[in-house]
Design a protein around this motif. Structure first.
Motif, PDB file in Angstrom:
ATOM      1  N   VAL A  22      -2.116   2.248  -0.549  1.00  0.00           N
ATOM      2  CA  VAL A  22      -2.901   1.167   0.077  1.00  0.00           C
ATOM      3  C   VAL A  22      -3.551   0.307  -1.018  1.00  0.00           C
ATOM      4  CG1 VAL A  22      -4.959   0.667   1.458  1.00  0.00           C
ATOM      5  CG2 VAL A  22      -3.300   2.343   2.273  1.00  0.00           C
ATOM      6  N   ALA A  23      -4.090   0.968  -2.044  1.00  0.00           N
ATOM      7  CA  ALA A  23      -4.735   0.225  -3.138  1.00  0.00           C
ATOM      8  C   ALA A  23      -3.736  -0.738  -3.769  1.00  0.00           C
ATOM      9  CB  ALA A  23      -5.281   1.207  -4.177  1.00  0.00           C
ATOM     10  N   LYS A  24      -2.493  -0.296  -3.864  1.00  0.00           N
ATOM     11  CA  LYS A  24      -1.435  -1.136  -4.462  1.00  0.00           C
ATOM     12  C   LYS A  24      -1.164  -2.361  -3.566  1.00  0.00           C
ATOM     13  CE  LYS A  24       2.357  -1.465  -7.227  1.00  0.00           C
ATOM     14  NZ  LYS A  24       2.735  -2.774  -6.786  1.00  0.00           N
ATOM     15  N   ILE A  25      -1.048  -2.143  -2.239  1.00  0.00           N
ATOM     16  CA  ILE A  25      -0.795  -3.273  -1.320  1.00  0.00           C
ATOM     17  C   ILE A  25      -1.943  -4.282  -1.419  1.00  0.00           C
ATOM     18  CG2 ILE A  25      -0.580  -3.944   1.130  1.00  0.00           C
ATOM     19  CD1 ILE A  25       0.713  -1.207   1.659  1.00  0.00           C
ATOM     20  N   VAL A  26      -3.169  -3.756  -1.400  1.00  0.00           N
ATOM     21  CA  VAL A  26      -4.355  -4.619  -1.405  1.00  0.00           C
ATOM     22  C   VAL A  26      -4.434  -5.406  -2.716  1.00  0.00           C
ATOM     23  CG1 VAL A  26      -6.884  -4.567  -1.481  1.00  0.00           C
ATOM     24  CG2 VAL A  26      -5.658  -3.140   0.175  1.00  0.00           C
ATOM     25  N   THR A  27      -4.238  -4.719  -3.833  1.00  0.00           N
ATOM     26  CA  THR A  27      -4.398  -5.415  -5.123  1.00  0.00           C
ATOM     27  C   THR A  27      -3.232  -6.384  -5.370  1.00  0.00           C
ATOM     28  OG1 THR A  27      -3.452  -3.497  -6.260  1.00  0.00           O
ATOM     29  CG2 THR A  27      -5.850  -3.640  -6.178  1.00  0.00           C
ATOM     30  N   ASP A  28      -2.049  -6.089  -4.852  1.00  0.00           N
ATOM     31  CA  ASP A  28      -0.929  -7.052  -4.950  1.00  0.00           C
ATOM     32  C   ASP A  28      -1.303  -8.344  -4.226  1.00  0.00           C
ATOM     33  OD1 ASP A  28       0.626  -5.437  -6.474  1.00  0.00           O
ATOM     34  OD2 ASP A  28       2.007  -4.833  -4.863  1.00  0.00           O
ATOM     35  N   THR A  29      -1.944  -8.203  -3.058  1.00  0.00           N
ATOM     36  CA  THR A  29      -2.351  -9.383  -2.286  1.00  0.00           C
ATOM     37  C   THR A  29      -3.417 -10.157  -3.053  1.00  0.00           C
ATOM     38  OG1 THR A  29      -1.984  -8.030  -0.309  1.00  0.00           O
ATOM     39  CG2 THR A  29      -3.119 -10.118   0.026  1.00  0.00           C
ATOM     40  N   TYR A  30      -4.360  -9.437  -3.635  1.00  0.00           N
ATOM     41  CA  TYR A  30      -5.457 -10.053  -4.400  1.00  0.00           C
ATOM     42  C   TYR A  30      -4.911 -10.776  -5.642  1.00  0.00           C
ATOM     43  CZ  TYR A  30      -9.858 -10.226  -7.048  1.00  0.00           C
ATOM     44  OH  TYR A  30     -10.956 -10.635  -7.771  1.00  0.00           O
ATOM     45  N   LYS A  31      -3.949 -10.109  -6.308  1.00  0.00           N
ATOM     46  CA  LYS A  31      -3.334 -10.651  -7.542  1.00  0.00           C
ATOM     47  C   LYS A  31      -2.688 -12.013  -7.314  1.00  0.00           C
ATOM     48  CE  LYS A  31      -0.179  -7.838  -9.143  1.00  0.00           C
ATOM     49  NZ  LYS A  31       0.374  -6.530  -9.498  1.00  0.00           N
ATOM     50  N   GLN A  32      -2.216 -12.214  -6.075  1.00  0.00           N
ATOM     51  CA  GLN A  32      -1.577 -13.499  -5.763  1.00  0.00           C
ATOM     52  C   GLN A  32      -2.593 -14.622  -5.557  1.00  0.00           C
ATOM     53  OE1 GLN A  32       0.749 -12.344  -2.375  1.00  0.00           O
ATOM     54  NE2 GLN A  32       2.053 -11.004  -3.609  1.00  0.00           N
ATOM     55  N   GLY A  33      -3.867 -14.325  -5.800  1.00  0.00           N
ATOM     56  CA  GLY A  33      -4.887 -15.371  -5.724  1.00  0.00           C
ATOM     57  C   GLY A  33      -5.622 -15.409  -4.388  1.00  0.00           C
ATOM     58  N   ASN A  34      -5.439 -14.383  -3.560  1.00  0.00           N
ATOM     59  CA  ASN A  34      -6.115 -14.365  -2.250  1.00  0.00           C
ATOM     60  C   ASN A  34      -7.441 -13.610  -2.308  1.00  0.00           C
ATOM     61  OD1 ASN A  34      -3.794 -15.511  -0.777  1.00  0.00           O
ATOM     62  ND2 ASN A  34      -2.805 -13.602  -1.399  1.00  0.00           N
ATOM     63  N   SER A  35      -8.355 -13.963  -1.398  1.00  0.00           N
ATOM     64  CA  SER A  35      -9.528 -13.119  -1.161  1.00  0.00           C
ATOM     65  C   SER A  35      -9.097 -12.067  -0.148  1.00  0.00           C
ATOM     66  CB  SER A  35     -10.671 -13.918  -0.553  1.00  0.00           C
ATOM     67  OG  SER A  35     -11.042 -14.945  -1.425  1.00  0.00           O
ATOM     68  N   VAL A  36      -9.528 -10.818  -0.348  1.00  0.00           N
ATOM     69  CA  VAL A  36      -9.077  -9.763   0.551  1.00  0.00           C
ATOM     70  C   VAL A  36     -10.260  -8.944   1.083  1.00  0.00           C
ATOM     71  CG1 VAL A  36      -7.456  -7.849   0.853  1.00  0.00           C
ATOM     72  CG2 VAL A  36      -7.009  -9.536  -0.913  1.00  0.00           C
ATOM     73  N   VAL A  37     -10.322  -8.834   2.401  1.00  0.00           N
ATOM     74  CA  VAL A  37     -11.257  -7.896   3.022  1.00  0.00           C
ATOM     75  C   VAL A  37     -10.406  -6.806   3.656  1.00  0.00           C
ATOM     76  CG1 VAL A  37     -13.061  -7.555   4.751  1.00  0.00           C
ATOM     77  CG2 VAL A  37     -12.938  -9.714   3.490  1.00  0.00           C
ATOM     78  N   VAL A  38     -10.714  -5.552   3.329  1.00  0.00           N
ATOM     79  CA  VAL A  38      -9.915  -4.430   3.821  1.00  0.00           C
ATOM     80  C   VAL A  38     -10.765  -3.614   4.789  1.00  0.00           C
ATOM     81  CG1 VAL A  38      -8.491  -2.486   3.112  1.00  0.00           C
ATOM     82  CG2 VAL A  38      -8.960  -4.311   1.497  1.00  0.00           C
ATOM     83  N   VAL A  39     -10.185  -3.277   5.931  1.00  0.00           N
ATOM     84  CA  VAL A  39     -10.879  -2.409   6.890  1.00  0.00           C
ATOM     85  C   VAL A  39     -10.111  -1.092   6.933  1.00  0.00           C
ATOM     86  CG1 VAL A  39     -11.490  -2.101   9.327  1.00  0.00           C
ATOM     87  CG2 VAL A  39     -11.711  -4.355   8.254  1.00  0.00           C
ATOM     88  N   VAL A  40     -10.806   0.027   6.826  1.00  0.00           N
ATOM     89  CA  VAL A  40     -10.099   1.308   6.896  1.00  0.00           C
ATOM     90  C   VAL A  40     -10.672   2.240   7.961  1.00  0.00           C
ATOM     91  CG1 VAL A  40      -8.940   1.673   4.685  1.00  0.00           C
ATOM     92  CG2 VAL A  40     -11.386   2.018   4.836  1.00  0.00           C
ATOM     93  N   SER A  41      -9.759   3.077   8.453  1.00  0.00           N
ATOM     94  CA  SER A  41     -10.127   4.144   9.400  1.00  0.00           C
ATOM     95  C   SER A  41     -10.372   5.434   8.623  1.00  0.00           C
ATOM     96  CB  SER A  41      -8.979   4.427  10.362  1.00  0.00           C
ATOM     97  OG  SER A  41      -8.659   3.308  11.100  1.00  0.00           O
ATOM     98  N   ALA A  42     -10.812   6.440   9.344  1.00  0.00           N
ATOM     99  CA  ALA A  42     -10.973   7.773   8.748  1.00  0.00           C
ATOM    100  C   ALA A  42      -9.592   8.336   8.407  1.00  0.00           C
ATOM    101  CB  ALA A  42     -11.694   8.678   9.733  1.00  0.00           C
ATOM    102  N   GLN A  43      -9.553   9.203   7.380  1.00  0.00           N
ATOM    103  CA  GLN A  43      -8.270   9.736   6.927  1.00  0.00           C
ATOM    104  C   GLN A  43      -7.611  10.636   7.967  1.00  0.00           C
ATOM    105  OE1 GLN A  43      -9.848  11.493   3.094  1.00  0.00           O
ATOM    106  NE2 GLN A  43      -7.964  10.526   2.334  1.00  0.00           N
ATOM    107  N   GLY A  44      -6.307  10.467   8.156  1.00  0.00           N
ATOM    108  CA  GLY A  44      -5.512  11.367   8.998  1.00  0.00           C
ATOM    109  C   GLY A  44      -6.194  11.717  10.307  1.00  0.00           C
TER     110      GLY A  44
END
Ligand code: ADP
Ligand code: ASP
Ligand code: MG
Length: 402
Positions: A22-44
């Motif tokens: 997930v960190a990779k998906i989020v940072t790839d999006t950020y790297k492209q010059g976007n602002s990113v807000v991530v919402v997460v649920s509890a694990q499993g």
């Protein structure tokens, strides 16, 4: 530069490897010059495990204390995901629901978002931080933590997208889109490229767990286009929006809801106002009633049966028992039922839909106990043990793709 909201469900952050993914998906999006807000649920299965832990102590805990317990699940994931993003070398901050400005009403365990006070979110975004927000939670006017109901992180994500006028709202999950039936249960289920808010709202309300129904309601209200996409298989997902260009399909999907209970009140005195008094009391207790059936009156008595979510069944029975006119009428609760539905805007103009559905159930030797219809859905109540077979049989009748 775009502002993108990305939500990751429990299975997408279930273990360390998934959190790094997930960190990779989020940072790839950020790297492209976007602002990113991530919402997460509890694990499993964390939320289910916490509910079990509570039951070991008290089988009937207050909803306030349950919310206090359940909000802890999301607190773990935001911190872990923020640590994963730090490790990849990007600026990040995690925020609990209240820190992100989520203000809710006071209905513990299924609170509604009243407002998002987005000042803190905006400051963190302006400071170029990736903002990781705990889904499923907010704060009420008594400054108690509340939860938004199971699956509520989807709603948190759409609410943030609406409040910040985000350019995209992506709901990452463990399937690669919305299908015509649960792809884990029905092997011929077809992936949809697009679906309208109205159809998705019905599918979600009737048991397609892939999106929470309140999130769809909110997306429609604020016109937030939502993409349901896989966190493990990076292909374009399903777009949920106001209208679709796709050729009109007769039906869009088949769902099952096994968290439903039937309550029957047998032998009520047949006078005006009985239904009004029963259902207004249930409404006052925030209990959602679905299929309602009233028998034809006989010998001055009538029967009323209705379905409610199983989580509300205890309270619904108690409420019915408290009605002054119940007298000798018998209240019977049955949890061994399931609701199977077909959904699609196309059925409005197609008279054969109900008969196709009923024929499929007849051929599978499945008995229908109750029926309810609207312009875009037909639901039947059947024996729970037949639920998966019924979904497959009905799906096969509408989507025979050999
Ligand atoms: P998350 O943890 O990401 O919120 P959920 O478990 O809440 O994910 O929802 C995803 C699940 O929804 C899928 O694994 C799938 O089994 C189920 N599902 C049920 N109906 C559908 C449908 N029509 N299309 C896609 N998935 C569905
Ligand atoms: N963790 C919560 C639940 O399991 C919220 C969510 O997953 O959306 O219901
Ligand atoms: Mg979910």
């Amino acid at each position: 530069m775009s502002l993108i909201v990305q939500k990751f469900g429990g299975s997408s952050v279930a273990n360390a490897e998934r959190v790094m993914n997930v960190a990779k998906i989020v940072t790839d999006t950020y790297k492209q010059g976007n602002s990113v807000v991530v919402v997460v649920s509890a694990q499993g299965d964390t939320t289910d495990d916490l509910i079990e832990k509570a039951k070991e102590i008290n089988t009937n805990p207050s909803k306030r204390e349950m919310d206090m317990l359940l909000t802890s699940g999301e607190q773990i994931s935001i911190a872990l995901l923020a640590m994963a993003i730090e490790k990849l070398g990007y600026p990040v901050i995690s925020l609990l629901g209240w820190q992100a400005g989520f203000l809710t009403n006071s209905v513990y365990s299924s609170a509604r978002i009243k407002k998002i006070d987005s000042a803190r979110l905006k400051t963190e975004i302006d400071n170029k931080k990736i903002v990781v927000v705990a889904g499923f939670q907010g704060l009420n006017s008594a400054e108690d933590m509340t939860t938004l109901g199971r699956g509520g992180s989807d709603t948190s994500a759409v609410a943030i997208a609406a409040a910040l006028h985000a350019d995209k709202c992506q709901i990452y999950t463990d399937v690669d889109g919305v299908y015509t039936a649960d792809p884990r249960k029905v092997k011929n289920a077809v992936r949809l490229k697009e679906i309208t808010y109205d159809e998705m709202l019905e599918l979600a309300t009737l048991g397609a767990q892939v999106l929470n129904n309140r999130s769809v309601e909110m997306a429609k209200k604020y016109n937030v286009e939502v993409e349901v996409i896989s966190s493990l298989n990076p292909i374009p997902g399903t777009i949920v929006k106001e209208s679709t260009k796709m050729e009109k399909m007769l039906i869009r999907g088949v769902t099952k809801d096994t968290d439903t209970s039937r309550i029957s009140i047998v032998g009520l005195t047949d006078v005006p106002g009985v239904a009004f008094k029963i259902f207004s009391l249930l409404a006052a207790k925030n209990i959602n009633v679905d299929i309602i059936l009233q028998s034809v009156g006989r010998d001055n008595t009538k029967d009323i049966a209705f379905t409610v979510g199983t989580k509300d069944a205890d309270e619904a029975v108690k409420a019915c028992e408290s009605l002054p006119f119940i007298g000798d009428a018998k209240i019977v609760r049955d949890d061994s039922v399931a609701k199977i539905s077909v959904v699609g805007a196309g059925m409005e103009t197609h008279p054969g839909t109900a008969s196709t559905m009923f024929e499929a159930l007849f051929n599978a030797d499945i008995n229908i106990q109750m029926i309810s219809t609207s312009e875009i859905k037909i639901s039947v109540l059947i024996d729970k043990k037949d639920a998966d077979r019924a979904v497959s049989a009905v799906h096969e009748a509408f989507f025979n793709v050999d």
